[in-house]
Motif scaffolding. Structure first.
Motif, PDB file in Angstrom:
ATOM      1  N   GLN A 232       1.395 -26.661  -1.379  1.00 44.81           N
ATOM      2  CA  GLN A 232       0.439 -26.070  -2.305  1.00 44.81           C
ATOM      3  C   GLN A 232      -0.967 -26.229  -1.717  1.00 44.81           C
ATOM      4  O   GLN A 232      -1.770 -27.042  -2.154  1.00 44.81           O
ATOM      5  N   ILE A 233      -1.232 -25.384  -0.722  1.00 46.73           N
ATOM      6  CA  ILE A 233      -2.459 -25.479   0.068  1.00 46.73           C
ATOM      7  C   ILE A 233      -3.288 -24.215  -0.116  1.00 46.73           C
ATOM      8  O   ILE A 233      -2.746 -23.106  -0.137  1.00 46.73           O
ATOM      9  N   GLY A 234      -4.600 -24.385  -0.245  1.00 49.63           N
ATOM     10  CA  GLY A 234      -5.494 -23.243  -0.400  1.00 49.63           C
ATOM     11  C   GLY A 234      -6.180 -23.252  -1.745  1.00 49.63           C
ATOM     12  O   GLY A 234      -6.208 -24.265  -2.454  1.00 49.63           O
ATOM     13  N   GLN A 235      -6.748 -22.096  -2.117  1.00 52.72           N
ATOM     14  CA  GLN A 235      -7.464 -21.965  -3.380  1.00 52.72           C
ATOM     15  C   GLN A 235      -7.018 -20.692  -4.101  1.00 52.72           C
ATOM     16  O   GLN A 235      -7.688 -19.660  -4.033  1.00 52.72           O
ATOM     17  N   PRO A 236      -5.899 -20.721  -4.776  1.00 56.90           N
ATOM     18  CA  PRO A 236      -5.439 -19.523  -5.483  1.00 56.90           C
ATOM     19  C   PRO A 236      -6.344 -19.205  -6.673  1.00 56.90           C
ATOM     20  O   PRO A 236      -6.987 -20.081  -7.247  1.00 56.90           O
ATOM     21  N   GLU A 237      -6.383 -17.931  -7.029  1.00 58.30           N
ATOM     22  CA  GLU A 237      -7.212 -17.502  -8.156  1.00 58.30           C
ATOM     23  C   GLU A 237      -6.502 -17.665  -9.487  1.00 58.30           C
ATOM     24  O   GLU A 237      -7.098 -17.490 -10.542  1.00 58.30           O
ATOM     25  N   GLY A 238      -5.248 -17.995  -9.468  1.00 61.52           N
ATOM     26  CA  GLY A 238      -4.493 -18.205 -10.693  1.00 61.52           C
ATOM     27  C   GLY A 238      -3.084 -18.613 -10.333  1.00 61.52           C
ATOM     28  O   GLY A 238      -2.593 -18.324  -9.239  1.00 61.52           O
TER      29      GLY A 238
ATOM     30  N   PHE B   1      -5.663 -25.776 -10.894  1.00 62.91           N
ATOM     31  CA  PHE B   1      -6.673 -26.739 -10.453  1.00 62.91           C
ATOM     32  C   PHE B   1      -6.682 -26.807  -8.929  1.00 62.91           C
ATOM     33  O   PHE B   1      -5.665 -27.132  -8.305  1.00 62.91           O
ATOM     34  N   ASN B   2      -7.832 -26.449  -8.345  1.00 63.34           N
ATOM     35  CA  ASN B   2      -7.994 -26.489  -6.891  1.00 63.34           C
ATOM     36  C   ASN B   2      -8.827 -27.708  -6.506  1.00 63.34           C
ATOM     37  O   ASN B   2     -10.000 -27.804  -6.892  1.00 63.34           O
ATOM     38  N   TYR B   3      -8.229 -28.626  -5.752  1.00 64.91           N
ATOM     39  CA  TYR B   3      -8.919 -29.842  -5.293  1.00 64.91           C
ATOM     40  C   TYR B   3      -9.502 -29.550  -3.912  1.00 64.91           C
ATOM     41  O   TYR B   3      -8.761 -29.291  -2.957  1.00 64.91           O
ATOM     42  N   LEU B   4     -10.815 -29.613  -3.799  1.00 68.23           N
ATOM     43  CA  LEU B   4     -11.496 -29.129  -2.599  1.00 68.23           C
ATOM     44  C   LEU B   4     -11.975 -30.269  -1.702  1.00 68.23           C
ATOM     45  O   LEU B   4     -12.630 -31.207  -2.172  1.00 68.23           O
ATOM     46  N   GLY B   5     -11.641 -30.157  -0.404  1.00 70.63           N
ATOM     47  CA  GLY B   5     -12.190 -31.048   0.620  1.00 70.63           C
ATOM     48  C   GLY B   5     -11.977 -32.521   0.384  1.00 70.63           C
ATOM     49  O   GLY B   5     -12.887 -33.328   0.605  1.00 70.63           O
ATOM     50  N   GLU B   6     -10.783 -32.919  -0.026  1.00 75.37           N
ATOM     51  CA  GLU B   6     -10.520 -34.329  -0.321  1.00 75.37           C
ATOM     52  C   GLU B   6     -10.180 -35.110   0.950  1.00 75.37           C
ATOM     53  O   GLU B   6      -9.538 -34.582   1.881  1.00 75.37           O
ATOM     54  N   GLU B   7     -10.589 -36.369   0.985  1.00 72.19           N
ATOM     55  CA  GLU B   7     -10.295 -37.233   2.125  1.00 72.19           C
ATOM     56  C   GLU B   7      -8.794 -37.459   2.280  1.00 72.19           C
ATOM     57  O   GLU B   7      -8.280 -37.549   3.399  1.00 72.19           O
ATOM     58  N   ALA B   8      -8.098 -37.559   1.157  1.00 68.78           N
ATOM     59  CA  ALA B   8      -6.658 -37.853   1.207  1.00 68.78           C
ATOM     60  C   ALA B   8      -5.873 -36.763   1.913  1.00 68.78           C
ATOM     61  O   ALA B   8      -4.795 -37.011   2.454  1.00 68.78           O
ATOM     62  N   THR B   9      -6.406 -35.535   1.920  1.00 66.53           N
ATOM     63  CA  THR B   9      -5.712 -34.417   2.570  1.00 66.53           C
ATOM     64  C   THR B   9      -6.448 -33.970   3.832  1.00 66.53           C
ATOM     65  O   THR B   9      -6.253 -32.842   4.285  1.00 66.53           O
ATOM     66  N   ALA B  10      -7.274 -34.864   4.371  1.00 65.38           N
ATOM     67  CA  ALA B  10      -8.035 -34.574   5.598  1.00 65.38           C
ATOM     68  C   ALA B  10      -8.903 -33.319   5.436  1.00 65.38           C
ATOM     69  O   ALA B  10      -9.051 -32.522   6.370  1.00 65.38           O
ATOM     70  N   GLY B  11      -9.461 -33.141   4.245  1.00 65.03           N
ATOM     71  CA  GLY B  11     -10.348 -32.014   3.999  1.00 65.03           C
ATOM     72  C   GLY B  11      -9.660 -30.716   3.654  1.00 65.03           C
ATOM     73  O   GLY B  11     -10.327 -29.704   3.414  1.00 65.03           O
ATOM     74  N   GLU B  12      -8.338 -30.709   3.619  1.00 68.61           N
ATOM     75  CA  GLU B  12      -7.605 -29.487   3.298  1.00 68.61           C
ATOM     76  C   GLU B  12      -7.537 -29.298   1.787  1.00 68.61           C
ATOM     77  O   GLU B  12      -7.237 -30.237   1.043  1.00 68.61           O
ATOM     78  N   ASP B  13      -7.821 -28.069   1.319  1.00 69.11           N
ATOM     79  CA  ASP B  13      -7.783 -27.781  -0.109  1.00 69.11           C
ATOM     80  C   ASP B  13      -6.344 -27.705  -0.592  1.00 69.11           C
ATOM     81  O   ASP B  13      -5.480 -27.092   0.065  1.00 69.11           O
ATOM     82  N   VAL B  14      -6.083 -28.315  -1.742  1.00 72.51           N
ATOM     83  CA  VAL B  14      -4.753 -28.243  -2.348  1.00 72.51           C
ATOM     84  C   VAL B  14      -4.908 -27.842  -3.806  1.00 72.51           C
ATOM     85  O   VAL B  14      -6.004 -27.921  -4.368  1.00 72.51           O
ATOM     86  N   PHE B  15      -3.804 -27.401  -4.399  1.00 78.64           N
ATOM     87  CA  PHE B  15      -3.893 -26.924  -5.784  1.00 78.64           C
ATOM     88  C   PHE B  15      -2.644 -27.308  -6.554  1.00 78.64           C
ATOM     89  O   PHE B  15      -1.601 -27.648  -5.988  1.00 78.64           O
ATOM     90  N   ASP B  16      -2.774 -27.210  -7.869  1.00 82.87           N
ATOM     91  CA  ASP B  16      -1.636 -27.404  -8.764  1.00 82.87           C
ATOM     92  C   ASP B  16      -1.699 -26.336  -9.841  1.00 82.87           C
ATOM     93  O   ASP B  16      -2.790 -25.932 -10.255  1.00 82.87           O
ATOM     94  N   PHE B  17      -0.543 -25.841 -10.273  1.00 83.44           N
ATOM     95  CA  PHE B  17      -0.493 -24.774 -11.261  1.00 83.44           C
ATOM     96  C   PHE B  17       0.696 -25.003 -12.172  1.00 83.44           C
ATOM     97  O   PHE B  17       1.544 -25.871 -11.946  1.00 83.44           O
ATOM     98  N   GLY B  18       0.769 -24.221 -13.230  1.00 83.76           N
ATOM     99  CA  GLY B  18       1.881 -24.311 -14.162  1.00 83.76           C
ATOM    100  C   GLY B  18       2.058 -23.004 -14.904  1.00 83.76           C
ATOM    101  O   GLY B  18       1.442 -21.995 -14.574  1.00 83.76           O
ATOM    102  N   ASP B  19       2.914 -23.029 -15.908  1.00 84.21           N
ATOM    103  CA  ASP B  19       3.089 -21.870 -16.771  1.00 84.21           C
ATOM    104  C   ASP B  19       3.259 -22.359 -18.198  1.00 84.21           C
ATOM    105  O   ASP B  19       3.127 -23.535 -18.486  1.00 84.21           O
ATOM    106  N   THR B  20       3.530 -21.443 -19.111  1.00 83.63           N
ATOM    107  CA  THR B  20       3.578 -21.814 -20.521  1.00 83.63           C
ATOM    108  C   THR B  20       4.734 -22.749 -20.862  1.00 83.63           C
ATOM    109  O   THR B  20       4.684 -23.437 -21.872  1.00 83.63           O
ATOM    110  N   SER B  21       5.772 -22.773 -20.035  1.00 84.95           N
ATOM    111  CA  SER B  21       6.886 -23.688 -20.286  1.00 84.95           C
ATOM    112  C   SER B  21       6.730 -24.999 -19.523  1.00 84.95           C
ATOM    113  O   SER B  21       7.332 -26.006 -19.891  1.00 84.95           O
TER     114      SER B  21
END
Length: 301
Positions: free
Chosen positions: A273-279, A159-179
């Motif tokens: 966890q900054i940017g927009q990863p593809e996976g 999940f890539n969160y784009l241009g949020e005020e809380a991060t001063a417009g910086e994109d952040v992301f969250d990821f996981g795996d099967t476990s």
């Protein structure tokens, strides 16, 4: 002789009344089904009142619930009519002692026309209501409060969160795996635009409490807007058979206040966890597989 004629007349009168009573009874059941189902609500605390759907948690609930209830009403009416005709025919034309087998019809044009026209009418009504509900579900917000890119990959979501005020417009992301499945955080009562992409195969983004799901197709960006209306923790999942570990492609959805939402994004930013990863970096790792391989290599040595 007079008693026999009277008995015959009475039987004939009863046989004429029986179809009328049967039709009235079938119509009564159909009306009762319509009245009962029309009283259902997505906010009903009982699962029976929601017709087995989970409690709704988005602004798209009403459009889907209308379609759901309409399908149940149509199915109930068709069931009552079909079963009513079946049992009426079995009783009305049953073979009685001393009577011949009722006349068997090989061709009956009115019935054949009915069997053709009735399904066409039912499908046409379903199609019209489906298009109406679909348009309402896919209606876009002019200026959504938040934009999130969902990357479905084998076999987890990023999940890539784009241009949020809380991060001063910086994109952040969250990821996981099967476990350790990914977690999606959303602010309550604020509109969110989801852009869905995939780097590998077709997936499907589904949060049951939102009454909505949409496919994630490689090479194409699907998008939809939704506003969460109820705080809570829900379970989302992939609703498209995408491979061997499809069943592990789940994620938690936290619908929280705006302050909690902003705090979570700041935690992602602080964790780098900054940017927009593809996976997700660990999206292709299968839980337990590495441990099993290490154990096997140790035995071989």
């Amino acid at each position: 002789m007079g008693l026999e004629l009277f008995a015959r007349g009475k039987r004939a009168q009863d046989e004429r009344r029986r179809p009328v009573r049967s039709k009235a009874l079938g119509l009564g059941f159909a009306v009762a089904a319509i009245v009962l189902l029309s009283g259902c609500s997505p906010d009903d605390p009982s699962a029976w009142g929601r017709l087995a759907l989970p409690p709704g948690a988005s602004d798209r609930v009403d459009a889907m619930f209308v379609l759901w209830v309409g399908a149940w009403i149509a199915a109930a009416v068709v069931m009552v009519l079909v079963l009513g005709l079946m049992f009426w025919a079995m009783v009305r034309y049953r073979r009685r002692p001393g009577n011949e087998v009722p006349t068997q019809l090989r061709y009956h044009l009115p019935l054949e026309v009915l069997y053709t026209v009735a399904p066409v009418i039912i499908v046409a009504i379903f199609f019209a209501q489906t298009v109406t509900s679909q348009n309402e579900m896919l209606e876009k917000v002019d200026d959504p409060d938040h934009t999130i890119t969902v990357v479905g990959s084998k076999w987890q979501f990023t999940f890539n969160y784009l241009g949020e005020e809380a991060t001063a417009g910086e994109d952040v992301f969250d990821f996981g795996d099967t476990s350790d499945p990914t977690e999606l955080w959303l602010p309550v009562d604020e509109s969110v635009r989801f852009d869905l992409v995939s780097p590998d195969v077709i997936h499907s983004f589904w949060i049951p409490e939102f009454y909505f799901k949409l496919d994630i197709i490689p090479g194409k960006t699907n998008s939809f807007d939704v506003t969460p209306t109820r705080e809570g923790v829900f379970t989302g999942r992939c609703a498209e058979l995408c491979g061997l570990y499809h069943t592990r492609m789940i994620f938690k959805v936290h619908v929280v206040s705006r302050d909690e939402y902003d705090a979570h994004l700041q935690e992602l930013q602080a964790a780098g966890q900054i940017g927009q990863p593809e996976g997700g970096a660990e999206a292709t790792r299968i839980a337990g597989l590495a441990e099993a391989q290490n154990a096997e290599n140790g035995e071989n040595e």
